[in-house]
Design a protein around this motif. Structure first.
Motif, PDB file in Angstrom:
ATOM      1  N   GLN A 193      32.979 -44.515  -4.524  1.00 14.94           N
ATOM      2  CA  GLN A 193      34.176 -43.905  -3.949  1.00 14.94           C
ATOM      3  C   GLN A 193      34.985 -44.928  -3.154  1.00 14.94           C
ATOM      4  O   GLN A 193      36.218 -44.913  -3.174  1.00 14.94           O
ATOM      5  CB  GLN A 193      33.778 -42.725  -3.062  1.00 14.94           C
ATOM      6  N   HIS A 194      34.286 -45.809  -2.441  1.00 13.13           N
ATOM      7  CA  HIS A 194      34.981 -46.858  -1.700  1.00 13.13           C
ATOM      8  C   HIS A 194      35.756 -47.768  -2.652  1.00 13.13           C
ATOM      9  O   HIS A 194      36.913 -48.115  -2.396  1.00 13.13           O
ATOM     10  CB  HIS A 194      33.977 -47.687  -0.894  1.00 13.13           C
ATOM     11  N   GLU A 197      36.835 -47.032  -5.649  1.00 17.83           N
ATOM     12  CA  GLU A 197      37.939 -46.264  -6.228  1.00 17.83           C
ATOM     13  C   GLU A 197      39.128 -46.196  -5.267  1.00 17.83           C
ATOM     14  O   GLU A 197      40.286 -46.268  -5.693  1.00 17.83           O
ATOM     15  CB  GLU A 197      37.470 -44.857  -6.576  1.00 17.83           C
ATOM     16  N   SER A 198      38.863 -46.068  -3.969  1.00 16.34           N
ATOM     17  CA  SER A 198      39.938 -45.945  -2.987  1.00 16.34           C
ATOM     18  C   SER A 198      40.751 -47.231  -2.837  1.00 16.34           C
ATOM     19  O   SER A 198      41.885 -47.196  -2.357  1.00 16.34           O
ATOM     20  CB  SER A 198      39.365 -45.532  -1.630  1.00 16.34           C
ATOM     21  N   GLY A 246      46.477 -47.256  -3.938  1.00 17.73           N
ATOM     22  CA  GLY A 246      45.204 -47.502  -3.285  1.00 17.73           C
ATOM     23  C   GLY A 246      45.358 -48.268  -1.983  1.00 17.73           C
ATOM     24  O   GLY A 246      46.453 -48.706  -1.610  1.00 17.73           O
ATOM     25  N   LEU A 247      44.238 -48.438  -1.295  1.00 20.09           N
ATOM     26  CA  LEU A 247      44.260 -49.111   0.002  1.00 20.09           C
ATOM     27  C   LEU A 247      44.688 -50.570  -0.099  1.00 20.09           C
ATOM     28  O   LEU A 247      45.354 -51.088   0.805  1.00 20.09           O
ATOM     29  CB  LEU A 247      42.872 -49.022   0.655  1.00 20.09           C
ATOM     30  N   THR A 289      36.659 -51.582   2.884  1.00 22.50           N
ATOM     31  CA  THR A 289      37.429 -50.343   2.780  1.00 22.50           C
ATOM     32  C   THR A 289      37.911 -49.887   4.147  1.00 22.50           C
ATOM     33  O   THR A 289      39.082 -49.513   4.315  1.00 22.50           O
ATOM     34  CB  THR A 289      36.582 -49.239   2.127  1.00 22.50           C
ATOM     35  N   GLN A 292      41.772 -49.596   5.395  1.00 22.94           N
ATOM     36  CA  GLN A 292      42.232 -48.302   5.906  1.00 22.94           C
ATOM     37  C   GLN A 292      42.877 -48.469   7.274  1.00 22.94           C
ATOM     38  O   GLN A 292      43.942 -47.900   7.548  1.00 22.94           O
ATOM     39  CB  GLN A 292      41.056 -47.332   5.983  1.00 22.94           C
TER      40      GLN A 292
END
Length: 217
Positions: free
Chosen positions: A42-43, A45-46, A52-53, A157, A161
């Motif tokens: 998930q990290h 993918e983000s 995205g990030l 991540t 963020q």
């Protein structure tokens, strides 16, 4: 003479290399538990994609951008310098390079052909994320350094963020291991190992440790 007490003392149930919790029976033989595998996926993918990030770092380069402040046009003052934190994450040597280094490690571990990159940094980021996610099941099961990989991806991540949203870094808390060593953790710490005695703590276990004396004073 066989001593079952000695056998029990010497045997330790295998634990996840990422969070430290004991593996389920269905996970025996793996290096990491499935929740940690899914969290790392998930990290990754983000980070990828135009929304995205990683792409968000470009929008956070100018002071005030991460907090959503409007930039005033026609100002007579000189433009403010770029913010160094998002610049270091988005430039060569930052997020893309760290992830590429991990993918190279995975390829070398399996004797696969060296990976190749195409396009600019955003394109390379998307490529390496796709490749890592495609092989994450193998890595969580078989790569001895998956715990380090998961921790580094989680750290990247969180950093992206914070830069994209302007959030402050989590406050670190000093807790005391029974051996007397001090561990510095955050509320979202998935787990950690004490450098003094080598004890591996899972998330819930490390959060239950008492505050270190110097922190409580």
């Amino acid at each position: 003479m066989h001593n079952p007490t000695v056998d029990a003392a010497e045997y330790a149930w295998p634990a996840c290399a990422a969070c430290g919790r004991e593996l389920w029976h269905t996970e025996i033989g793996r290096h990491a538990c499935r929740p940690c595998q899914e969290r790392a996926d998930q990290h990754l993918e983000s980070l990828a994609g135009p929304h995205g990030l990683y792409a968000g770092l470009a929008r956070a380069l100018h002071p005030g951008a991460a907090q959503g402040e409007a930039r005033v046009s026609g100002s007579r003052t000189a433009p403010l310098p770029l913010r160094l934190e998002p610049l270091s994450l988005s430039a060569r040597g930052g997020v893309v390079t760290v992830l590429q280094t991990w993918l190279i490690d995975w390829h070398e571990h399996n004797g696969w052909t060296h990976p190749r990159w195409q396009g600019g940094l955003q394109q390379q980021l998307d490529q390496v994320v796709k490749a890592l996610r495609a092989n994450i099941e193998w890595a969580a099961a078989s790569h001895p350094a998956f715990g380090e990989f998961a921790a580094e991806v989680a750290s990247l991540t969180r950093s992206c963020q914070r830069q994209a949203t302007g959030e402050r870094a989590e406050r670190r808390i000093a807790v005391a291991c029974p051996c007397g060593d001090t561990l510095r953790i955050t509320i979202s710490t998935p787990g950690t190992r004490c450098s003094g005695c080598g004890t591996q703590y899972g998330r819930s276990d490390v959060l239950e440790l008492p505050l270190a004396r110097d922190a409580a004073a």
